[in-house]
Every structure is written in C-alpha cells, then in structure tokens.
Write a protein that holds these residues in place. Structure first.
Motif, PDB file in Angstrom:
ATOM      1  N   LEU A 120       7.795   9.878  -9.025  1.00  0.00           N
ATOM      2  CA  LEU A 120       8.234   8.504  -8.765  1.00  0.00           C
ATOM      3  C   LEU A 120       7.610   7.949  -7.493  1.00  0.00           C
ATOM      4  CD1 LEU A 120      12.008   8.298  -9.726  1.00  0.00           C
ATOM      5  CD2 LEU A 120      10.062   7.269 -10.856  1.00  0.00           C
ATOM      6  N   LEU A 121       7.538   8.750  -6.449  1.00  0.00           N
ATOM      7  CA  LEU A 121       6.916   8.316  -5.201  1.00  0.00           C
ATOM      8  C   LEU A 121       5.441   7.971  -5.418  1.00  0.00           C
ATOM      9  CD1 LEU A 121       7.216   7.887  -2.129  1.00  0.00           C
ATOM     10  CD2 LEU A 121       6.508  10.267  -1.850  1.00  0.00           C
ATOM     11  N   LEU A 122       4.760   8.804  -6.187  1.00  0.00           N
ATOM     12  CA  LEU A 122       3.354   8.540  -6.495  1.00  0.00           C
ATOM     13  C   LEU A 122       3.209   7.228  -7.258  1.00  0.00           C
ATOM     14  CD1 LEU A 122       0.353   9.445  -6.646  1.00  0.00           C
ATOM     15  CD2 LEU A 122       0.947  10.540  -8.802  1.00  0.00           C
ATOM     16  N   LEU A 123       4.047   7.020  -8.271  1.00  0.00           N
ATOM     17  CA  LEU A 123       3.953   5.796  -9.064  1.00  0.00           C
ATOM     18  C   LEU A 123       4.325   4.562  -8.249  1.00  0.00           C
ATOM     19  CD1 LEU A 123       5.311   7.027 -12.498  1.00  0.00           C
ATOM     20  CD2 LEU A 123       2.957   6.513 -11.873  1.00  0.00           C
ATOM     21  N   PHE A 124       5.358   4.668  -7.418  1.00  0.00           N
ATOM     22  CA  PHE A 124       5.707   3.532  -6.554  1.00  0.00           C
ATOM     23  C   PHE A 124       4.594   3.252  -5.545  1.00  0.00           C
ATOM     24  CE2 PHE A 124      10.330   4.196  -7.614  1.00  0.00           C
ATOM     25  CZ  PHE A 124      10.486   2.964  -8.231  1.00  0.00           C
ATOM     26  N   SER A 125       3.947   4.304  -5.069  1.00  0.00           N
ATOM     27  CA  SER A 125       2.806   4.115  -4.161  1.00  0.00           C
ATOM     28  C   SER A 125       1.685   3.369  -4.858  1.00  0.00           C
ATOM     29  CB  SER A 125       2.281   5.460  -3.664  1.00  0.00           C
ATOM     30  OG  SER A 125       3.255   6.147  -2.953  1.00  0.00           O
ATOM     31  N   LEU A 126       1.464   3.707  -6.138  1.00  0.00           N
ATOM     32  CA  LEU A 126       0.405   3.032  -6.893  1.00  0.00           C
ATOM     33  C   LEU A 126       0.728   1.558  -7.149  1.00  0.00           C
ATOM     34  CD1 LEU A 126      -0.591   5.814  -9.435  1.00  0.00           C
ATOM     35  CD2 LEU A 126      -1.971   4.924  -7.555  1.00  0.00           C
ATOM     36  N   THR A 127       2.021   1.211  -7.138  1.00  0.00           N
ATOM     37  CA  THR A 127       2.355  -0.207  -7.305  1.00  0.00           C
ATOM     38  C   THR A 127       2.047  -0.999  -6.043  1.00  0.00           C
ATOM     39  OG1 THR A 127       4.662   0.068  -6.610  1.00  0.00           O
ATOM     40  CG2 THR A 127       4.200   0.269  -8.971  1.00  0.00           C
ATOM     41  N   GLN A 128       1.997  -0.337  -4.896  1.00  0.00           N
ATOM     42  CA  GLN A 128       1.760  -1.026  -3.626  1.00  0.00           C
ATOM     43  C   GLN A 128       0.327  -0.912  -3.129  1.00  0.00           C
ATOM     44  OE1 GLN A 128       4.169  -2.925  -2.208  1.00  0.00           O
ATOM     45  NE2 GLN A 128       5.293  -2.411  -4.073  1.00  0.00           N
ATOM     46  N   PHE A 129      -0.346   0.188  -3.456  1.00  0.00           N
ATOM     47  CA  PHE A 129      -1.691   0.451  -2.951  1.00  0.00           C
ATOM     48  C   PHE A 129      -2.633   0.722  -4.116  1.00  0.00           C
ATOM     49  CE2 PHE A 129       1.315   2.157   0.221  1.00  0.00           C
ATOM     50  CZ  PHE A 129       1.031   1.317   1.285  1.00  0.00           C
ATOM     51  N   SER A 130      -3.912   0.667  -3.838  1.00  0.00           N
ATOM     52  CA  SER A 130      -4.890   0.966  -4.883  1.00  0.00           C
ATOM     53  C   SER A 130      -4.921   2.469  -5.141  1.00  0.00           C
ATOM     54  CB  SER A 130      -6.280   0.491  -4.460  1.00  0.00           C
ATOM     55  OG  SER A 130      -6.784   1.317  -3.425  1.00  0.00           O
ATOM     56  N   VAL A 131      -5.462   2.842  -6.292  1.00  0.00           N
ATOM     57  CA  VAL A 131      -5.563   4.256  -6.656  1.00  0.00           C
ATOM     58  C   VAL A 131      -6.394   5.005  -5.613  1.00  0.00           C
ATOM     59  CG1 VAL A 131      -6.439   5.861  -8.397  1.00  0.00           C
ATOM     60  CG2 VAL A 131      -5.309   3.760  -9.112  1.00  0.00           C
ATOM     61  N   VAL A 132      -7.466   4.386  -5.153  1.00  0.00           N
ATOM     62  CA  VAL A 132      -8.338   5.023  -4.163  1.00  0.00           C
ATOM     63  C   VAL A 132      -7.557   5.298  -2.876  1.00  0.00           C
ATOM     64  CG1 VAL A 132     -10.409   4.696  -2.759  1.00  0.00           C
ATOM     65  CG2 VAL A 132     -10.392   3.958  -5.143  1.00  0.00           C
ATOM     66  N   SER A 133      -6.768   4.331  -2.421  1.00  0.00           N
ATOM     67  CA  SER A 133      -5.986   4.528  -1.195  1.00  0.00           C
ATOM     68  C   SER A 133      -4.957   5.629  -1.360  1.00  0.00           C
ATOM     69  CB  SER A 133      -5.266   3.227  -0.817  1.00  0.00           C
ATOM     70  OG  SER A 133      -6.186   2.228  -0.503  1.00  0.00           O
ATOM     71  N   VAL A 134      -4.261   5.648  -2.488  1.00  0.00           N
ATOM     72  CA  VAL A 134      -3.243   6.672  -2.717  1.00  0.00           C
ATOM     73  C   VAL A 134      -3.877   8.055  -2.741  1.00  0.00           C
ATOM     74  CG1 VAL A 134      -1.559   7.545  -4.391  1.00  0.00           C
ATOM     75  CG2 VAL A 134      -1.646   5.105  -3.877  1.00  0.00           C
ATOM     76  N   ILE A 135      -4.999   8.199  -3.437  1.00  0.00           N
ATOM     77  CA  ILE A 135      -5.693   9.501  -3.482  1.00  0.00           C
ATOM     78  C   ILE A 135      -6.150   9.908  -2.087  1.00  0.00           C
ATOM     79  CG2 ILE A 135      -7.755  10.686  -4.335  1.00  0.00           C
ATOM     80  CD1 ILE A 135      -7.375   9.102  -6.957  1.00  0.00           C
ATOM     81  N   ALA A 136      -6.692   8.951  -1.328  1.00  0.00           N
ATOM     82  CA  ALA A 136      -7.159   9.258   0.026  1.00  0.00           C
ATOM     83  C   ALA A 136      -5.997   9.680   0.924  1.00  0.00           C
ATOM     84  CB  ALA A 136      -7.877   8.045   0.616  1.00  0.00           C
ATOM     85  N   TYR A 137      -4.867   8.971   0.849  1.00  0.00           N
ATOM     86  CA  TYR A 137      -3.704   9.341   1.660  1.00  0.00           C
ATOM     87  C   TYR A 137      -3.154  10.712   1.267  1.00  0.00           C
ATOM     88  CZ  TYR A 137      -3.314   4.741   3.851  1.00  0.00           C
ATOM     89  OH  TYR A 137      -3.542   3.615   4.593  1.00  0.00           O
ATOM     90  N   LEU A 138      -3.103  10.997  -0.036  1.00  0.00           N
ATOM     91  CA  LEU A 138      -2.641  12.313  -0.480  1.00  0.00           C
ATOM     92  C   LEU A 138      -3.569  13.417   0.017  1.00  0.00           C
ATOM     93  CD1 LEU A 138      -1.470  11.604  -4.138  1.00  0.00           C
ATOM     94  CD2 LEU A 138      -0.037  12.173  -2.173  1.00  0.00           C
ATOM     95  N   ALA A 139      -4.875  13.171  -0.062  1.00  0.00           N
ATOM     96  CA  ALA A 139      -5.843  14.161   0.425  1.00  0.00           C
ATOM     97  C   ALA A 139      -5.697  14.367   1.931  1.00  0.00           C
ATOM     98  CB  ALA A 139      -7.263  13.717   0.074  1.00  0.00           C
ATOM     99  N   LEU A 140      -5.515  13.272   2.669  1.00  0.00           N
ATOM    100  CA  LEU A 140      -5.329  13.394   4.120  1.00  0.00           C
ATOM    101  C   LEU A 140      -4.042  14.149   4.460  1.00  0.00           C
ATOM    102  CD1 LEU A 140      -6.516   9.919   5.419  1.00  0.00           C
ATOM    103  CD2 LEU A 140      -7.536  12.141   5.916  1.00  0.00           C
ATOM    104  N   ALA A 141      -2.984  13.902   3.709  1.00  0.00           N
ATOM    105  CA  ALA A 141      -1.728  14.617   3.945  1.00  0.00           C
ATOM    106  C   ALA A 141      -1.906  16.111   3.676  1.00  0.00           C
ATOM    107  CB  ALA A 141      -0.626  14.041   3.059  1.00  0.00           C
ATOM    108  N   ALA A 142      -2.588  16.439   2.580  1.00  0.00           N
ATOM    109  CA  ALA A 142      -2.826  17.856   2.263  1.00  0.00           C
ATOM    110  C   ALA A 142      -3.716  18.500   3.322  1.00  0.00           C
ATOM    111  CB  ALA A 142      -3.456  17.985   0.885  1.00  0.00           C
TER     112      ALA A 142
END
Length: 192
Positions: free
Chosen positions: A25-47
């Motif tokens: 749900l957090l991933l999907l809500f993130s995708l509603t606010q940010f682009s797919v590229v931004s969400v992937i980049a933020y997830l990669a940075l967090a990891a």
C-alpha cells in the motif's frame, strides 16, 4: 509457495501479512504522488543507505572488538542468483501458453464465434469505459490489492451467508441468460 501466498492472504501470520500489506500500500500510494522513476530511486537509496550503514557498523564493531568476521554480506554475495536456461525456458513456455490462449479467446470473441459470449464481452467492455472514466489504473490496482487482502478473510468469516446470496445471484443470472438465448437468434450453444 502457493500455500504460503494463501496463508498470507488469509492473515494466518498477522505480523508478516501486515508488513507485506502495508509495504504494498505504501508503494502504491507513493506511486500516486511521485513518478515511477522517483519511487524506484528513493527505494534504491533507502536500501543502499541501510546496507552501507550496516556494513560500516560491522566494520567499526570488528575494529573495536579486534575480530576478523569478514564481510557481513559474504553469504549473500556467494549465492548463485543466475537463472538456468531450463528455468528461463520453463517460464517462457508458460508465458507462451497464456499469450496463445488469450489470443485465441480474443479472436473467438471479436469474430463472434459465440454470440452470447461476444455480447457478454461487449457489455464488459462498455462497463469498463465507465470504470476507466471514474478511476485511473493505479487506483484500480490499489483497490485490487485491498480486495486481495480483505476478501478472503471476509469470505472465510461469512462463507455461509455469502454462498447463499451468490447462489441466488447465480440462479437469476442463469435464468436471464436462458431467456436471452431463447430470444436472440444464433445464440444457442453448440450442444443444444
């Protein structure tokens, strides 16, 4: 693995299911606010920040305790992660089966092999135009995830009542379909 998925969807291990459900749900809500590229980049940075911090922590711990434990991710680095040609071939064959089946069904529906099935498909497509006007794809995906995690639990709790009402609906739909087949020319099944 199929049993594990069913166990997750039926909330047998509440903690594990809650973590998975909230993460999706957090991933999907993130995708509603940010682009797919931004969400992937933020997830990669967090990891990356997590693994780098853990590696530095272990290195400092080894230096202070004067131990020689080595790289903290050594076991994971040594694991083989490549897919074998047999595995790839198996997955490609499965995808090919689904694609071929879908193409045959679409051909059957669009070229009106069975008039009733084609009419049902047309009604479904017409209803989807309204659904598409109300929701975007991401909202539908979000609703689908919520349903996947809640419907099995609700059905398990109220199975008797739900089955009773579904039986009534099924009877009504079969009655309407029978009347429709009688009235529409060319709508009779091959076996009739």
């Amino acid at each position: 693995m199929g049993g594990t998925v069913v166990e997750l969807l039926r909330w047998r291990d509440v903690k594990q299911t809650a973590v998975l459900f909230s993460s999706v749900l957090l991933l999907l809500f993130s995708l509603t606010q940010f682009s797919v590229v931004s969400v992937i980049a933020y997830l990669a940075l967090a990891a990356l920040s997590t693994t780098i911090s853990f590696r530095v922590y272990k290195s400092v711990l080894q230096a202070v305790q004067k131990t020689d434990d080595g790289h903290p991710f050594k076991a994971y680095l040594e694991k083989e992660i490549a897919l074998s040609p047999e595995q790839i071939s198996k997955y490609v064959e499965k995808v090919q089966l689904y694609v071929n089946y879908t193409l045959k069904e679409l051909r059957r529906l669009f070229l009106v092999q069975d008039l009733v099935d084609t009419l049902k498909f047309a009604v479904l497509m017409w209803l989807l135009t309204y659904v598409g006007a109300l929701f975007n794809g991401l909202t539908l995906l979000l609703l689908a995830v919520v349903c996947v995690f809640t419907v099995p639990l609700v059905y398990e709790k109220y199975q008797k009542q739900i089955d009773q009402y579904l039986g009534l609906v099924r009877t009504q739909v079969n009655s309407v379909m029978t009347k429709l087949r009688e009235k529409v020319p060319g709508a009779k099944r091959k076996g009739e």
